[in-house]
Write a protein that holds these residues in place. Structure first.
Motif, PDB file in Angstrom:
ATOM      1  N   MET A   1       0.842  -1.187   0.000  1.00 51.94           N
ATOM      2  CA  MET A   1       0.000   0.000   0.000  1.00 51.94           C
ATOM      3  C   MET A   1       0.881   1.243   0.000  1.00 51.94           C
ATOM      4  N   SER A   2       0.629   2.126  -0.914  1.00 46.71           N
ATOM      5  CA  SER A   2       1.422   3.345  -0.979  1.00 46.71           C
ATOM      6  C   SER A   2       0.953   4.327   0.081  1.00 46.71           C
ATOM      7  N   ARG A   3       1.759   5.314   0.338  1.00 49.82           N
ATOM      8  CA  ARG A   3       1.395   6.362   1.285  1.00 49.82           C
ATOM      9  C   ARG A   3       1.280   7.667   0.502  1.00 49.82           C
ATOM     10  N   GLU A   4       0.188   7.780  -0.270  1.00 52.92           N
ATOM     11  CA  GLU A   4       0.005   8.968  -1.100  1.00 52.92           C
ATOM     12  C   GLU A   4      -0.142  10.193  -0.193  1.00 52.92           C
ATOM     13  N   SER A   5       0.591  11.272  -0.512  1.00 50.34           N
ATOM     14  CA  SER A   5       0.450  12.497   0.242  1.00 50.34           C
ATOM     15  C   SER A   5      -0.838  13.195  -0.165  1.00 50.34           C
ATOM     16  N   LEU A   6      -1.305  14.110   0.686  1.00 44.50           N
ATOM     17  CA  LEU A   6      -2.490  14.890   0.326  1.00 44.50           C
ATOM     18  C   LEU A   6      -2.233  15.715  -0.922  1.00 44.50           C
ATOM     19  N   GLN A   7      -0.992  16.165  -1.111  1.00 39.20           N
ATOM     20  CA  GLN A   7      -0.669  16.902  -2.333  1.00 39.20           C
ATOM     21  C   GLN A   7      -0.837  16.005  -3.549  1.00 39.20           C
ATOM     22  N   TRP A   8      -0.362  14.745  -3.443  1.00 36.58           N
ATOM     23  CA  TRP A   8      -0.543  13.797  -4.550  1.00 36.58           C
ATOM     24  C   TRP A   8      -2.029  13.604  -4.844  1.00 36.58           C
ATOM     25  N   LEU A   9      -2.825  13.391  -3.809  1.00 36.32           N
ATOM     26  CA  LEU A   9      -4.248  13.140  -4.005  1.00 36.32           C
ATOM     27  C   LEU A   9      -4.936  14.322  -4.669  1.00 36.32           C
ATOM     28  N   ASN A  10      -4.532  15.527  -4.303  1.00 38.56           N
ATOM     29  CA  ASN A  10      -5.155  16.705  -4.879  1.00 38.56           C
ATOM     30  C   ASN A  10      -4.674  17.002  -6.289  1.00 38.56           C
ATOM     31  N   GLN A  11      -3.545  16.425  -6.682  1.00 39.07           N
ATOM     32  CA  GLN A  11      -3.033  16.641  -8.035  1.00 39.07           C
ATOM     33  C   GLN A  11      -3.283  15.454  -8.952  1.00 39.07           C
ATOM     34  N   ASN A  12      -3.676  14.307  -8.397  1.00 39.34           N
ATOM     35  CA  ASN A  12      -3.873  13.108  -9.207  1.00 39.34           C
ATOM     36  C   ASN A  12      -5.271  12.517  -9.067  1.00 39.34           C
ATOM     37  N   THR A  13      -6.177  13.276  -8.468  1.00 42.13           N
ATOM     38  CA  THR A  13      -7.593  12.939  -8.488  1.00 42.13           C
ATOM     39  C   THR A  13      -8.366  14.141  -8.990  1.00 42.13           C
ATOM     40  N   LEU A  14      -9.386  13.877  -9.768  1.00 49.89           N
ATOM     41  CA  LEU A  14     -10.258  14.924 -10.293  1.00 49.89           C
ATOM     42  C   LEU A  14     -11.664  14.675  -9.760  1.00 49.89           C
ATOM     43  N   ILE A  15     -12.296  15.717  -9.219  1.00 47.17           N
ATOM     44  CA  ILE A  15     -13.605  15.606  -8.595  1.00 47.17           C
ATOM     45  C   ILE A  15     -14.576  16.518  -9.336  1.00 47.17           C
ATOM     46  N   GLY A  16     -15.639  15.948  -9.881  1.00 55.48           N
ATOM     47  CA  GLY A  16     -16.630  16.725 -10.622  1.00 55.48           C
ATOM     48  C   GLY A  16     -17.910  16.930  -9.851  1.00 55.48           C
ATOM     49  N   ILE A 122     -18.478  12.266 -16.537  1.00 54.53           N
ATOM     50  CA  ILE A 122     -17.480  11.846 -15.568  1.00 54.53           C
ATOM     51  C   ILE A 122     -17.621  12.661 -14.286  1.00 54.53           C
ATOM     52  N   GLY A 123     -17.770  11.943 -13.163  1.00 51.74           N
ATOM     53  CA  GLY A 123     -17.902  12.594 -11.865  1.00 51.74           C
ATOM     54  C   GLY A 123     -16.634  12.565 -11.040  1.00 51.74           C
ATOM     55  N   SER A 124     -15.763  11.589 -11.268  1.00 56.01           N
ATOM     56  CA  SER A 124     -14.466  11.559 -10.597  1.00 56.01           C
ATOM     57  C   SER A 124     -13.532  10.646 -11.370  1.00 56.01           C
ATOM     58  N   ALA A 125     -12.249  10.873 -11.189  1.00 64.04           N
ATOM     59  CA  ALA A 125     -11.226  10.047 -11.824  1.00 64.04           C
ATOM     60  C   ALA A 125      -9.933  10.251 -11.068  1.00 64.04           C
ATOM     61  N   GLY A 126      -9.041   9.257 -11.137  1.00 62.37           N
ATOM     62  CA  GLY A 126      -7.799   9.443 -10.424  1.00 62.37           C
ATOM     63  C   GLY A 126      -6.824   8.297 -10.564  1.00 62.37           C
ATOM     64  N   LEU A 127      -5.632   8.534 -10.055  1.00 54.44           N
ATOM     65  CA  LEU A 127      -4.557   7.555  -9.995  1.00 54.44           C
ATOM     66  C   LEU A 127      -4.203   7.298  -8.541  1.00 54.44           C
ATOM     67  N   LEU A 128      -3.851   6.067  -8.222  1.00 53.85           N
ATOM     68  CA  LEU A 128      -3.387   5.693  -6.896  1.00 53.85           C
ATOM     69  C   LEU A 128      -2.138   4.832  -7.037  1.00 53.85           C
ATOM     70  N   ARG A 129      -1.402   4.703  -5.941  1.00 51.11           N
ATOM     71  CA  ARG A 129      -0.186   3.881  -5.925  1.00 51.11           C
ATOM     72  C   ARG A 129       0.779   4.272  -7.046  1.00 51.11           C
ATOM     73  N   GLY A 130       0.961   5.568  -7.228  1.00 58.15           N
ATOM     74  CA  GLY A 130       1.905   6.043  -8.217  1.00 58.15           C
ATOM     75  C   GLY A 130       1.500   5.746  -9.650  1.00 58.15           C
ATOM     76  N   GLY A 131       0.220   5.511  -9.872  1.00 61.16           N
ATOM     77  CA  GLY A 131      -0.267   5.189 -11.216  1.00 61.16           C
ATOM     78  C   GLY A 131      -0.521   3.712 -11.428  1.00 61.16           C
ATOM     79  N   ALA A 132      -0.280   2.897 -10.408  1.00 64.00           N
ATOM     80  CA  ALA A 132      -0.498   1.456 -10.549  1.00 64.00           C
ATOM     81  C   ALA A 132      -1.971   1.090 -10.537  1.00 64.00           C
ATOM     82  N   VAL A 133      -2.818   1.976 -10.011  1.00 67.43           N
ATOM     83  CA  VAL A 133      -4.270   1.775  -9.984  1.00 67.43           C
ATOM     84  C   VAL A 133      -4.927   3.048 -10.485  1.00 67.43           C
ATOM     85  N   ALA A 134      -6.014   2.907 -11.236  1.00 70.42           N
ATOM     86  CA  ALA A 134      -6.722   4.076 -11.758  1.00 70.42           C
ATOM     87  C   ALA A 134      -8.209   3.789 -11.802  1.00 70.42           C
ATOM     88  N   TRP A 135      -9.000   4.863 -11.761  1.00 69.41           N
ATOM     89  CA  TRP A 135     -10.448   4.709 -11.895  1.00 69.41           C
ATOM     90  C   TRP A 135     -11.047   5.910 -12.616  1.00 69.41           C
TER      91      TRP A 135
END
Length: 342
Positions: A1-16, A122-135
């Motif tokens: 499990m990665s430890r994504e920072s809040l900065q990562w989450l805010n730059q690699n998730t999109l919320i509609g 599209i209502g949301s999209a993002g990357l997790l684990r450094g791009g290893a998971v996406a939705w």
């Protein structure tokens, strides 16, 4: 499990649709990387591609080196290959040669377009684990509200991975707006709420059957509203709530850390049940019980090894929240002497 920072989450998730649902709880205005990641309406497809999926995974060789008396020896495993994110150089996974990459832009955007009605976006999209998971999650534009006052947003969620942790998955669900929780839209369905596709050579052909298997997203609204209505009709007294807690969170008789943790969990759940506006309006019903446990797991339960936003999204992607709701009702069913199985 990665430890994504809040900065990562805010730059690699999109919320509609923030005009409908508000900002995500992890939103930080100063950590948007110069370009806001929250949208008042739908997220443009071009932004998902540009900001999240503007890179394509590539295959690489699997090599290793070890030291012997004769010096350094290098070997190559020709039966396996590495999946690499070229813009960062990160090795996301190592697989046998038969593994097929499911490129995010194709499988989570292009393929989803074949499943959608024209008025979905599209209502949301993002990357997790450094791009290893996406939705990518698609939704109806307007929030739905049941007669019992539960505001929710039906969705179709598409997710995939490049590290082997997740098959490409298309699944239906509902987000409850007041608490930003994912709840199951199909507690009584065995498998029609999702389809999973392996990363294999014949995987592409299965996408043509996904729409028929899942049904249209609009049906989620009717399914979820009916589910809420049925659960709100099942009475749960405070005494039955106490019995439910005893079943769900048994307190060890001996003093110690386990007892302390159990007591704290029971106290947190009861506070939600009695006082929290995300749950208390439906106190005294089976829906209130489901909402209490689901809200606790989303927002109160301790999280280790990851930020809460990352853990919640992974649980939504993998269907863990659906299983949580089913298990909650299973415990409650025993307390109410088979109210849901009679």
């Amino acid at each position: 499990m990665s430890r994504e920072s809040l900065q990562w989450l805010n730059q690699n998730t999109l919320i509609g649709f923030t005009d409908q649902r508000g900002h995500a709880w992890h939103y930080r205005a100063g950590e948007q990387g110069g370009e806001p990641n929250h949208y008042p309406g739908p997220i443009p497809v071009r932004d998902v591609i540009r900001r999240l999926f503007g890179w394509q995974p590539v295959e690489g060789t699997v090599e290793s080196a070890f030291i012997t008396e004769d010096g350094v020896t290098r070997v190559t495993d020709t039966a396996r290959k590495a999946i690499i994110r070229p813009d960062t150089g990160a090795i996301l996974g190592v697989f046998k040669q038969g593994y097929q990459i499911h490129d995010y832009a194709q499988w989570l955007v292009d393929n989803v377009a074949t499943l959608l009605d024209d008025d979905l976006a599209i209502g949301s999209a993002g990357l997790l684990r450094g791009g290893a998971v996406a939705w990518v999650q698609v939704e109806v534009p307007e929030t739905c509200t049941t007669d019992e006052g539960v505001a929710f947003r039906p969705f179709l969620l598409a997710a995939s991975s490049l590290d082997g942790s997740l098959k490409t998955t298309y699944r239906r669900g509902a987000t409850v707006v007041v608490c930003d929780n994912t709840l199951s839209a199909a507690l009584n369905e065995s498998g029609a709420w999702q389809i999973k596709i392996k990363h294999s050579s014949n995987s592409l052909g299965r996408i043509t059957r996904a729409r028929e298997a899942l049904g249209i997203v609009h049906r989620v609204a009717d399914d979820f509203a009916a589910q809420v209505r049925a659960l709100c009709r099942v009475e749960v007294t405070d005494r039955q709530w106490d019995r439910f807690l005893t079943e769900l969170v048994p307190v060890p008789p001996e003093q110690g850390r386990s007892r302390t943790l159990a007591e704290r969990r029971r106290e947190a759940l009861t506070a939600l049940w009695r006082h929290d506006p995300r749950v208390s309006p439906w106190r005294g019903t089976a829906y209130g019980v489901v909402a209490a446990v689901n809200t606790y797991t989303h927002h109160e339960q301790s999280v280790r090894g990851a930020h809460r936003a990352e853990r919640n999204m992974l649980r939504a992607v993998t269907g863990e929240f659906d299983q949580l709701d089913r298990e909650t009702l299973s415990v409650l069913d025993r307390v109410l002497d088979g109210a849901f199985t009679r």
